[in-house]
Design a protein around this motif. Structure first.
Motif, PDB file in Angstrom:
ATOM      1  N   ARG A  59       0.814  -1.202   0.000  1.00 47.03           N
ATOM      2  CA  ARG A  59       0.000   0.000   0.000  1.00 47.03           C
ATOM      3  C   ARG A  59       0.850   1.256   0.000  1.00 47.03           C
ATOM      4  NH1 ARG A  59      -3.707   2.317   4.758  1.00 47.03           N
ATOM      5  NH2 ARG A  59      -1.736   3.334   5.131  1.00 47.03           N
ATOM      6  N   ALA A  60       2.073   1.157   0.514  1.00 41.77           N
ATOM      7  CA  ALA A  60       2.960   2.313   0.599  1.00 41.77           C
ATOM      8  C   ALA A  60       3.502   2.737  -0.758  1.00 41.77           C
ATOM      9  CB  ALA A  60       4.124   1.996   1.535  1.00 41.77           C
ATOM     10  N   CYS A  61       3.368   1.888  -1.759  1.00 37.32           N
ATOM     11  CA  CYS A  61       3.955   2.178  -3.074  1.00 37.32           C
ATOM     12  C   CYS A  61       3.300   3.384  -3.744  1.00 37.32           C
ATOM     13  CB  CYS A  61       3.845   0.971  -3.983  1.00 37.32           C
ATOM     14  SG  CYS A  61       4.891  -0.380  -3.483  1.00 37.32           S
ATOM     15  N   TYR A  62       1.997   3.543  -3.590  1.00 41.40           N
ATOM     16  CA  TYR A  62       1.309   4.614  -4.307  1.00 41.40           C
ATOM     17  C   TYR A  62       1.762   6.014  -3.865  1.00 41.40           C
ATOM     18  CZ  TYR A  62      -2.339   7.405  -6.411  1.00 41.40           C
ATOM     19  OH  TYR A  62      -3.006   8.357  -7.129  1.00 41.40           O
ATOM     20  N   PRO A  63       1.780   6.345  -2.555  1.00 41.02           N
ATOM     21  CA  PRO A  63       2.264   7.685  -2.192  1.00 41.02           C
ATOM     22  C   PRO A  63       3.738   7.902  -2.527  1.00 41.02           C
ATOM     23  CG  PRO A  63       1.600   6.475  -0.227  1.00 41.02           C
ATOM     24  CD  PRO A  63       1.230   5.642  -1.405  1.00 41.02           C
ATOM     25  N   ILE A  64       4.545   6.848  -2.449  1.00 44.05           N
ATOM     26  CA  ILE A  64       5.966   6.986  -2.797  1.00 44.05           C
ATOM     27  C   ILE A  64       6.098   7.188  -4.309  1.00 44.05           C
ATOM     28  CG2 ILE A  64       8.175   5.785  -2.830  1.00 44.05           C
ATOM     29  CD1 ILE A  64       7.314   4.469  -0.194  1.00 44.05           C
ATOM     30  N   PHE A  65       5.272   6.490  -5.085  1.00 44.62           N
ATOM     31  CA  PHE A  65       5.250   6.683  -6.534  1.00 44.62           C
ATOM     32  C   PHE A  65       4.906   8.129  -6.881  1.00 44.62           C
ATOM     33  CE2 PHE A  65       2.974   6.754 -10.558  1.00 44.62           C
ATOM     34  CZ  PHE A  65       3.818   6.043 -11.391  1.00 44.62           C
ATOM     35  N   LYS A  66       3.905   8.670  -6.201  1.00 37.90           N
ATOM     36  CA  LYS A  66       3.514  10.054  -6.453  1.00 37.90           C
ATOM     37  C   LYS A  66       4.638  11.024  -6.106  1.00 37.90           C
ATOM     38  CE  LYS A  66      -0.467  11.517  -5.060  1.00 37.90           C
ATOM     39  NZ  LYS A  66      -1.716  11.697  -4.302  1.00 37.90           N
ATOM     40  N   LEU A  67       5.362  10.743  -5.010  1.00 37.37           N
ATOM     41  CA  LEU A  67       6.463  11.620  -4.613  1.00 37.37           C
ATOM     42  C   LEU A  67       7.619  11.569  -5.609  1.00 37.37           C
ATOM     43  CD1 LEU A  67       6.736  11.250  -0.772  1.00 37.37           C
ATOM     44  CD2 LEU A  67       6.464  13.336  -2.047  1.00 37.37           C
ATOM     45  N   VAL A  68       7.974  10.377  -6.067  1.00 35.65           N
ATOM     46  CA  VAL A  68       9.068  10.247  -7.031  1.00 35.65           C
ATOM     47  C   VAL A  68       8.691  10.940  -8.335  1.00 35.65           C
ATOM     48  CG1 VAL A  68      10.361   8.581  -8.423  1.00 35.65           C
ATOM     49  CG2 VAL A  68       9.979   8.138  -6.015  1.00 35.65           C
TER      50      VAL A  68
END
Length: 167
Positions: A52-61
């Motif tokens: 689940r943590a991948c989506y906000p990290i994807f948005k940040l990158v």
């Protein structure tokens, strides 16, 4: 809420996500996988990981790369994640009613995620400049010459990867 910050004006660009509702421990599990990788490879990894943590990290990158290309004029193909950190933020505490008039505490942790992208093409230019200055220190050309084969007999299947090279 996503903040964008520029740190080193020449090579690095930040993206900072604040108050992301997940445990810092769970976000670190994903961040450790992408640290030090290129921008394009990171996006592929984040799309395929099942957390689940991948989506906000994807948005940040993605946000940091957009910031780098728009504000600094960097090429996205030459960006590398030089630093990625997760820090613990505030914890929201709620009370849930339970049987016999008791209450049960619910803790909702949140975290700060910082992504730093670095442009490695600038480092390559500095490397080339240093190599050009070292060229004058090399040995004379007649010492460094190697025998070059120009006929086709030297190119056999063992030296060039064999038969399995062609697809």
């Amino acid at each position: 809420m996503i903040k964008k910050i520029k740190k080193n004006r020449y090579t690095e660009v930040y993206a900072l996500g604040q108050h992301i509702c997940m445990s810092a421990h769970k976000a670190r599990r994903v961040i450790d996988q992408i640290r030090g990788r290129s921008y394009e490879e990171t996006l592929m990894i984040l799309e395929l990981m099942p957390y689940r943590a991948c989506y906000p990290i994807f948005k940040l990158v993605y946000s940091a790369a957009a910031n780098a290309s728009h504000n600094m004029g960097f090429n996205e193909a030459s960006l590398v994640i030089s630093k990625a950190e997760v820090n613990q933020s505030t914890t929201v505490k709620k009370l849930k009613p339970r049987a016999r008039g008791r209450s049960y505490a619910i803790k909702r942790p949140s975290c700060y995620i910082t992504i730093v992208l670095k442009d490695i093409s600038l480092n390559d230019e500095e490397f080339k400049r240093s190599q050009d200055s070292l060229l004058c220190l090399k040995k004379p050309g007649w010492i460094n010459k190697k025998k070059k084969y120009t006929d086709m007999t030297s190119y056999d299947m063992y030296n060039n990867g064999g038969l399995w090279d062609k697809k």
